[in-house]
Design an enzyme around this catalytic site. Structure first.
Site, PDB file in Angstrom:
ATOM      1  NE  ARG A  29     -23.186  36.397  32.194  1.00 18.72           N
ATOM      2  CZ  ARG A  29     -23.543  36.075  33.518  1.00 18.72           C
ATOM      3  NH1 ARG A  29     -23.337  35.267  34.641  1.00 18.72           N
ATOM      4  NH2 ARG A  29     -24.967  37.024  33.096  1.00 18.72           N
ATOM      5  CE  LYS A  54     -15.070  42.157  26.027  1.00 16.79           C
ATOM      6  NZ  LYS A  54     -16.534  41.489  26.918  1.00 16.79           N
ATOM      7  CG  ASN A  91     -13.003  40.693  29.034  1.00 17.78           C
ATOM      8  OD1 ASN A  91     -13.939  40.129  29.491  1.00 17.78           O
ATOM      9  ND2 ASN A  91     -13.128  39.994  27.597  1.00 17.78           N
ATOM     10  N   GLY A 123     -10.881  27.334  40.289  1.00 17.11           N
ATOM     11  CA  GLY A 123     -11.046  25.930  39.000  1.00 17.11           C
ATOM     12  C   GLY A 123      -9.322  25.625  38.521  1.00 17.11           C
ATOM     13  CB  CYS A 143     -13.574  36.968  26.299  1.00 17.05           C
ATOM     14  SG  CYS A 143     -14.991  37.058  24.429  1.00 17.05           S
TER      15      CYS A 143
HETATM   16  P1  NAD Z   1     -17.001  33.579  15.924  1.00 19.49           P
HETATM   17  O1  NAD Z   1     -15.807  32.849  15.783  1.00 19.49           O
HETATM   18  O2  NAD Z   1     -18.172  33.181  16.782  1.00 19.49           O
HETATM   19  O3  NAD Z   1     -17.460  34.823  14.475  1.00 19.49           O
HETATM   20  C1  NAD Z   1     -17.529  36.023  14.196  1.00 19.49           C
HETATM   21  C2  NAD Z   1     -17.696  35.457  12.678  1.00 19.49           C
HETATM   22  O4  NAD Z   1     -17.176  36.247  11.706  1.00 19.49           O
HETATM   23  C3  NAD Z   1     -17.464  33.974  12.237  1.00 19.49           C
HETATM   24  O5  NAD Z   1     -18.736  33.165  12.069  1.00 19.49           O
HETATM   25  C4  NAD Z   1     -16.775  34.390  10.631  1.00 19.49           C
HETATM   26  O6  NAD Z   1     -16.984  33.523   9.731  1.00 19.49           O
HETATM   27  C5  NAD Z   1     -17.321  35.783  10.022  1.00 19.49           C
HETATM   28  N1  NAD Z   1     -16.519  36.713   9.558  1.00 19.49           N
HETATM   29  C6  NAD Z   1     -15.596  37.132   9.621  1.00 19.49           C
HETATM   30  N2  NAD Z   1     -15.009  37.550   9.152  1.00 19.49           N
HETATM   31  C7  NAD Z   1     -16.493  38.704   7.730  1.00 19.49           C
HETATM   32  C8  NAD Z   1     -16.153  39.252   7.397  1.00 19.49           C
HETATM   33  N3  NAD Z   1     -15.426  40.053   6.805  1.00 19.49           N
HETATM   34  N4  NAD Z   1     -17.546  39.097   6.696  1.00 19.49           N
HETATM   35  C9  NAD Z   1     -18.781  38.691   7.665  1.00 19.49           C
HETATM   36  N5  NAD Z   1     -18.586  37.442   8.139  1.00 19.49           N
HETATM   37  C10 NAD Z   1     -17.362  37.808   8.869  1.00 19.49           C
HETATM   38  O7  NAD Z   1     -16.626  34.895  17.006  1.00 19.49           O
HETATM   39  P2  NAD Z   1     -17.285  35.178  18.374  1.00 19.49           P
HETATM   40  O8  NAD Z   1     -16.961  34.650  19.551  1.00 19.49           O
HETATM   41  O9  NAD Z   1     -18.689  36.246  18.327  1.00 19.49           O
HETATM   42  O10 NAD Z   1     -16.379  37.034  18.269  1.00 19.49           O
HETATM   43  C11 NAD Z   1     -16.822  38.298  18.544  1.00 19.49           C
HETATM   44  C12 NAD Z   1     -16.071  39.188  18.509  1.00 19.49           C
HETATM   45  O11 NAD Z   1     -17.317  39.410  19.555  1.00 19.49           O
HETATM   46  C13 NAD Z   1     -14.651  39.493  18.850  1.00 19.49           C
HETATM   47  O12 NAD Z   1     -14.137  40.869  19.273  1.00 19.49           O
HETATM   48  C14 NAD Z   1     -14.578  38.671  20.411  1.00 19.49           C
HETATM   49  O13 NAD Z   1     -13.593  38.862  21.062  1.00 19.49           O
HETATM   50  C15 NAD Z   1     -16.062  39.123  21.098  1.00 19.49           C
HETATM   51  N6  NAD Z   1     -16.834  38.594  22.327  1.00 19.49           N
HETATM   52  C16 NAD Z   1     -16.439  37.660  22.180  1.00 19.49           C
HETATM   53  C17 NAD Z   1     -17.729  37.191  23.526  1.00 19.49           C
HETATM   54  C18 NAD Z   1     -17.736  36.071  23.833  1.00 19.49           C
HETATM   55  O14 NAD Z   1     -18.834  35.013  24.506  1.00 19.49           O
HETATM   56  N7  NAD Z   1     -17.919  34.618  22.313  1.00 19.49           N
HETATM   57  C19 NAD Z   1     -18.407  37.949  24.488  1.00 19.49           C
HETATM   58  C20 NAD Z   1     -18.012  39.747  24.343  1.00 19.49           C
HETATM   59  C21 NAD Z   1     -17.122  39.738  23.479  1.00 19.49           C
END
Ligand code: NAD
Length: 440
Positions: free
Chosen positions: A154, A213, A217, A262, A269
């Site tokens: 989270r 996953k 969610n 809320g 997500c």
């Molecule tokens: P984000 O947008 O913060 O980060 C993704 C990063 O990937 C970006 O910085 C982007 O520039 C980079 N990127 C994209 N294509 C690329 C490539 N070909 N080479 C190198 N870098 C590349 O996204 P996030 O929040 O970290 O989420 C990533 C994944 O994890 C998603 O699928 C999301 O659903 C999942 N997820 C997110 C969370 C959360 O809390 N944010 C929690 C669990 C799962």
């Protein structure tokens, strides 16, 4: 082990830093040059408590580095993680896998020796098969396994969640035979530091892991939506949703988490994952009607929140000033993706209100997304001259506001508390007109 992490966002950066802290050698890769430049200067591009120290220590000890060109890191890696974004595809609600597919193409031509490709991004069932097919097509000789390892951290508590997870789900291709076994060994080694009394690793098939996953969610989103509907019912019948939540949450079969009424769930997500699950289910002819309803009810709820402000101000906000406290989708993050504040602010502006706002960490991101909202430097600046103050996100600092000062600064003392952080009787005693959520 040597790890290459493709994508250095909320998930990639936290996972990379934690794996480095476990003792592995990690290279975090991102195609966004400004992100990599900042990381190489020692700046953390996101707000996540504790991440700055974790990154600094591991960079200093030589286990963690950042690059835009990941070719060497991928070539040398035992495991290459894909942690890129999977946003909602424009037009149809499915997960957009463009970034995942592109990462697979990039990896394919580079891997040398046995390599485990790990999908950490949230991806629909069958994506592991697609990633495998891409790599096989580009590099038929490659010795590799594609594994699903969804992330459950989270934002705001990400490091603790990564290091002390309830479980780590690892899905391998069950028809993979020897390759699957080698992949399991690599994954067990990567997460070995988590083994205290017993391993938290749950091995499943790849498709099962991918679905876990989304199911997790969707269930949590449904739980939030359930209590939000109960809150509306409480208002109608004169009951208190916080007591209802406590009364049901003490039942261990239900549990007390995710029962806070809320303004509707938001974030990077739940909104995109619930709609993607609905689309997958429809595509396979097995519709998930509960989740369809959850998506619909939550969207309507976010839109309805501005109406609460209108109602308390005499059915119109035209010409009035409204202060929003908290803009991020939850506290302790700077993430503004799908935050309820976006819907609330634009509805208020459309209804003729002037909107002033403050958020402890989200102002920078919010300013890019909230046209027409005046960003202020503090909660006190935001409420100056306001006809109503709306608590949108429950940052700790808003729980301890100097309410006498707030009252003096406002045009009139009116509070809409969308997170129930104040007790109605306390706040009314101070002379505020107050409305919370689901409290009689
Ligand atoms: P984000 O947008 O913060 O980060 C993704 C990063 O990937 C970006 O910085 C982007 O520039 C980079 N990127 C994209 N294509 C690329 C490539 N070909 N080479 C190198 N870098 C590349 O996204 P996030 O929040 O970290 O989420 C990533 C994944 O994890 C998603 O699928 C999301 O659903 C999942 N997820 C997110 C969370 C959360 O809390 N944010 C929690 C669990 C799962």
């Amino acid at each position: 082990m040597r790890v290459a992490m493709i994508g250095s966002g909320y998930v990639g950066l936290v996972s990379g830093a934690c794996f480095a802290d476990f003792g592995h050698t990690v290279v975090c890769i991102d195609k966004d040059p400004s992100k990599i430049e900042r990381l190489n200067r020692g700046e953390i591009p996101i707000y996540e408590p504790g991440l700055d120290d974790l990154v600094e220590t591991n960079v200093r000890d030589g286990r963690l580095s950042f690059t835009q060109d990941g070719a060497d890191a991928i070539r040398n890696a035992d495991a290459v993680f894909i942690a890129v974004g999977t946003p909602t595809r424009r037009g149809d609600g499915h997960a957009d896998l463009t970034y995942v597919h592109a990462a697979a193409e990039e990896i394919a031509g580079l891997i040398e020796g046995f390599t485990v490709i790990v999908t950490k991004s949230t991806v629909p069932v069958g994506t592991g098969d697609e990633v495998e097919a891409i790599i096989r097509r580009v590099n038929p000789q490659a010795d590799f396994a594609v594994v699903s390892n969804p992330e459950f951290l989270r934002e705001g508590a990400a490091i603790g969640d990564f290091k002390r997870p309830d479980r780590v789900v690892v899905g391998v291709n069950e028809t993979g035979g020897d390759i699957a076994e080698r992949a399991r060994t690599v994954m067990s080694e990567l997460y070995r530091p988590l083994n205290l009394n017993e391993s938290p690793l749950l091995f499943t098939s790849r498709r099962t892991s991918e679905l876990i996953k989304y199911a997790a969610n969707a269930f949590l989103a449904m739980k939030i939506t359930f209590i939000n509907e109960m809150a509306d019912l409480c208002e109608a019948v004169g009951a208190d949703v916080q007591q209802v939540a406590r009364g049901i949450g003490l039942d261990k079969r239900i549990g007390s988490k995710f029962l806070h009424a809320g303004p509707g769930y938001g974030g990077s997500c739940f909104p995109k994952d619930t709609i993607a699950l609905v689309r997958t289910a429809q595509q396979y002819g097995a519709p998930t009607r509960l989740i369809e309803a959850t998506v619909e009810v939550n969207d309507a709820r976010k839109k309805a929140m501005a109406g609460r402000v209108e109602k308390i101000l005499g059915d119109s906000v035209a010409g009035k000033t409204v202060a929003l406290l908290g803009l991020t989708f939850k506290p302790n993050t700077d993430d503004m993706r799908d935050a309820p504040s976006l819907t609330i602010a634009s509805a208020l502006i459309a209804a003729g209100a002037r909107v002033q706002a403050f958020d402890p960490e989200g102002m920078h991101e919010a300013a890019k997304l909230m046209d027409g909202v005046e960003m202020k430097d503090s909660a006190y600046d935001a409420v100056e001259g306001a006809d109503a103050v709306v608590i949108v996100t429950e940052w700790d600092q808003f729980r301890a506001l100097d309410l006498d000062r707030i009252k003096l600064l406002m045009n009139q003392p009116v509070m809409v508390d969308l997170r129930n952080i104040y007790r109605p009787e306390d706040i009314r005693q101070l002379g505020f007109k107050y409305r919370g959520i689901g409290r009689g």
